[in-house]
Write a protein that holds these residues in place. Structure first.
Motif, short mmCIF file in Angstrom:
data_model
loop_
_atom_site.label_atom_id
_atom_site.label_comp_id
_atom_site.label_asym_id
_atom_site.label_seq_id
_atom_site.Cartn_x
_atom_site.Cartn_y
_atom_site.Cartn_z
N ASN A 1 20.75 51.48 76.58
CA ASN A 1 20.48 51.47 75.27
C ASN A 1 19.96 50.05 74.77
N THR A 2 19.63 50.06 73.31
CA THR A 2 19.19 48.81 73.07
C THR A 2 20.41 47.56 72.65
N ASP A 3 21.60 48.05 73.38
CA ASP A 3 22.43 46.78 73.25
C ASP A 3 22.71 46.55 74.70
N GLY A 4 21.97 47.07 75.59
CA GLY A 4 22.32 46.66 77.13
C GLY A 4 22.86 47.42 78.06
N LYS A 5 23.54 48.42 77.28
CA LYS A 5 24.52 49.17 77.97
C LYS A 5 23.94 50.48 78.60
N SER A 6 24.53 50.93 79.67
CA SER A 6 23.99 51.97 80.28
C SER A 6 24.53 53.40 79.70
N ILE A 7 23.51 54.29 79.55
CA ILE A 7 24.34 55.47 78.67
C ILE A 7 23.30 56.48 79.36
N THR A 8 23.66 57.83 79.24
CA THR A 8 23.26 59.07 79.80
C THR A 8 22.32 59.66 78.83
N ALA A 9 21.21 59.82 79.00
CA ALA A 9 20.09 60.57 78.17
C ALA A 9 19.68 61.82 78.73
N SER A 10 18.62 62.72 78.06
CA SER A 10 18.19 63.90 78.60
C SER A 10 16.90 64.15 78.13
N GLY A 11 16.20 65.15 78.77
CA GLY A 11 14.90 65.46 78.29
C GLY A 11 14.75 67.18 79.19
N ALA A 12 13.59 67.59 78.98
CA ALA A 12 13.30 68.57 79.44
C ALA A 12 12.02 68.56 80.60
N LEU A 13 12.31 69.21 81.82
CA LEU A 13 11.15 69.13 82.66
C LEU A 13 10.88 70.78 83.18
N MET A 14 9.56 70.86 83.05
CA MET A 14 9.06 72.15 83.02
C MET A 14 7.97 72.22 84.31
N PRO B 1 10.95 63.68 77.13
CA PRO B 1 11.91 63.01 76.85
C PRO B 1 12.73 63.22 75.52
N ASP B 2 14.01 63.28 75.47
CA ASP B 2 14.51 63.59 74.06
C ASP B 2 14.51 62.41 73.34
N TYR B 3 14.72 61.33 73.81
CA TYR B 3 14.83 59.88 73.20
C TYR B 3 16.45 59.71 73.23
N ILE B 4 16.81 58.41 72.80
CA ILE B 4 18.08 58.06 72.58
C ILE B 4 18.46 58.67 71.10
N GLY B 5 19.62 59.27 71.15
CA GLY B 5 20.02 59.97 69.82
C GLY B 5 19.84 61.39 69.64
N TYR B 6 19.26 62.03 70.63
CA TYR B 6 19.07 63.34 70.77
C TYR B 6 19.51 63.89 72.33
N GLY B 7 20.09 65.17 72.26
CA GLY B 7 20.27 65.86 73.61
C GLY B 7 21.72 65.06 73.92
N ALA B 8 21.31 64.79 75.18
CA ALA B 8 22.89 64.08 75.88
C ALA B 8 23.25 62.70 75.17
N SER B 9 22.55 62.42 74.59
CA SER B 9 22.99 60.99 73.85
C SER B 9 22.91 61.03 72.20
N LYS B 10 23.26 62.45 71.84
CA LYS B 10 23.17 62.58 70.24
C LYS B 10 24.15 62.14 69.57
N ASP B 11 25.09 61.45 70.10
CA ASP B 11 26.34 60.94 69.37
C ASP B 11 25.91 59.32 69.20
#
Length: 401
Positions: free
Chosen positions: A84-97, A150-160
């Motif tokens: 993330n932009t604060d340097g912390k590791s987070i879980t993000a998500s996206g779709a793979l087809m 990619p969902d980007y940060i702020g959506y999907g797994a990182s929606k919070d």
């Protein structure tokens, strides 16, 4: 600003899927080395869809879509680690087809960076009916492309978490780490990817695509065989665009003014400026924005009518160095790309002004980039420019055969 608006646009998009046959290497570059970076956390099957099931999604004005369904596809929700932009590791998500294709030479991957969405429903990994991934992405995949979205940060797994709206490194990092996760899924499932990578996006997706391209070229060595980049109507020259918005009348459409507001608030947060709304905005808008953020009612005014004269002056005379540095940190218009690149933009775009692509093209050419082209979409605004972008991207990628 969604990437696709109507059935007609979607039909044009689907025709663009015929552009690069599997097995050729238009870049002519060396085979990429095998990298060691693996960001994958998990991949979960959303569904496997037959050609009949895919065709059944398109009826009425969208019935022409059925003609472009060629292969069954499998859709996965991928979660992965990113920073993330604060340097912390987070879980993000996206779709793979992944299409079901019998190819001895392998099939290419297309990374699609989506345009602005204001609801998590539109995140690719949610794969909900009506979303870009469910329609546009699925048709691309059915044509024989591996699709990474990619969902980007702020959506999907990182929606919070807050979305990193129009933030160069936030968008590029999440998109790059999605590609790394997708690569591992393809390896695990023995999918015959031919290692070619194409990237594309419009609006926020156009900005994210150019940011991703820059990051791949400057930071990843030979990790990816990037062969083409098609960017549509992105806000690449952040300092110049910022001054234009602050000093001139722009659209009074509230949905457009709120986009500019969203960018400003995002930079204020990410760069720890943490200023009161009253520093940036006049009343009663400062109070509304303090309460509601970028969704605040701006009264149908041009954005320059909402901001304070003191903030404008501080930007114009260079005394607000902190905010100017934030804009400069997100500027991606002035560098020398190695990849074949096209910049598409409507010259009547009143949302993301044409100067962004013109300035990027001029700066890149001045640095000696002969593989960059600016495609001026005469008379097109931000919405109608999508047509020219899609058909132009079709021609561009076709020429790389």
């Amino acid at each position: 600003m969604h990437f696709f608006k109507t059935g007609a646009l979607l039909l044009l998009v689907s025709s663009a899927l015929l552009f690069v046959p599997a097995g050729c290497n238009p870049s002519g570059g060396p085979d990429p080395v095998t990298p060691v970076t693996n960001t994958l956390v998990s991949s979960t099957l959303i569904g496997q869809f037959t050609t009949d099931q895919l065709r059944s999604r398109f009826t009425g004005s969208n019935v022409g879509f059925q003609l472009f369904i060629r292969y069954p596809i499998s859709v996965y929700r991928v979660t992965y680690t990113t920073t993330n932009t604060d340097g912390k590791s987070i879980t993000a998500s996206g779709a793979l087809m992944i299409p079901t294709v019998n190819s001895t030479t392998g099939i290419p991957m297309l990374s699609i960076q989506h345009g602005t969405i204001t609801s998590d429903d539109g995140a690719p990994s949610n794969y909900q009916s009506g979303s870009e991934a469910y329609t546009f992405g699925s048709v691309f995949a059915s044509q024989g492309y591996i699709i990474a979205a990619p969902d980007y940060i702020g959506y999907g797994a990182s929606k919070d978490l807050p979305h990193t709206y129009e933030h160069r490194n936030g968008l590029a990092t999440a998109s790059l780490d999605m590609l790394r996760a997708a690569r591992q899924v393809l390896t695990d499932k023995s999918v015959n990817w031919d290692k070619r990578l194409l990237i594309a996006g419009y609006s926020e997706g156009g900005y994210a695509t150019l940011a991703l391209q820059k990051k791949i070229e400057e930071e990843t060595g030979s990790e990816f065989n990037l062969v083409a980049s098609s960017c549509g109507a992105g806000a690449y020259d952040k300092p110049a665009f910022m001054k234009q918005i602050l000093n001139n009348t722009t659209s009074t459409d509230p949905s457009i003014s709120r986009l500019y507001l969203w960018v400003l608030l995002t930079y204020d947060r990410i760069y720890n400026l943490n200023r009161p709304a009253s520093y940036y905005f006049k009343e009663p808008y400062a109070t509304r924005i303090a309460a509601s953020g970028y969704t605040a009612n701006l009264g149908g005014l041009s954005f320059n009518q909402v901001v304070t004269d003191s903030f404008k002056q501080a930007i114009n005379n260079g005394t607000d160095t902190d905010f100017i540095k934030a804009a400069q940190d997100n500027d991606i218009h002035d560098w020398k790309p190695r990849t074949n690149t096209r910049l598409y933009h409507g010259d009547a775009d009143d949302t993301v002004l044409f100067l962004n692509s013109q300035n990027a093209y001029d700066a890149m050419r001045a640095r000696g980039a002969t593989n960059v082209q600016l495609i001026r979409l005469s008379g097109a605004n931000h919405a109608t420019g999508i047509l020219g972008y899609i058909t132009g991207t079709y021609d561009f990628f076709s020429s790389l055969q």
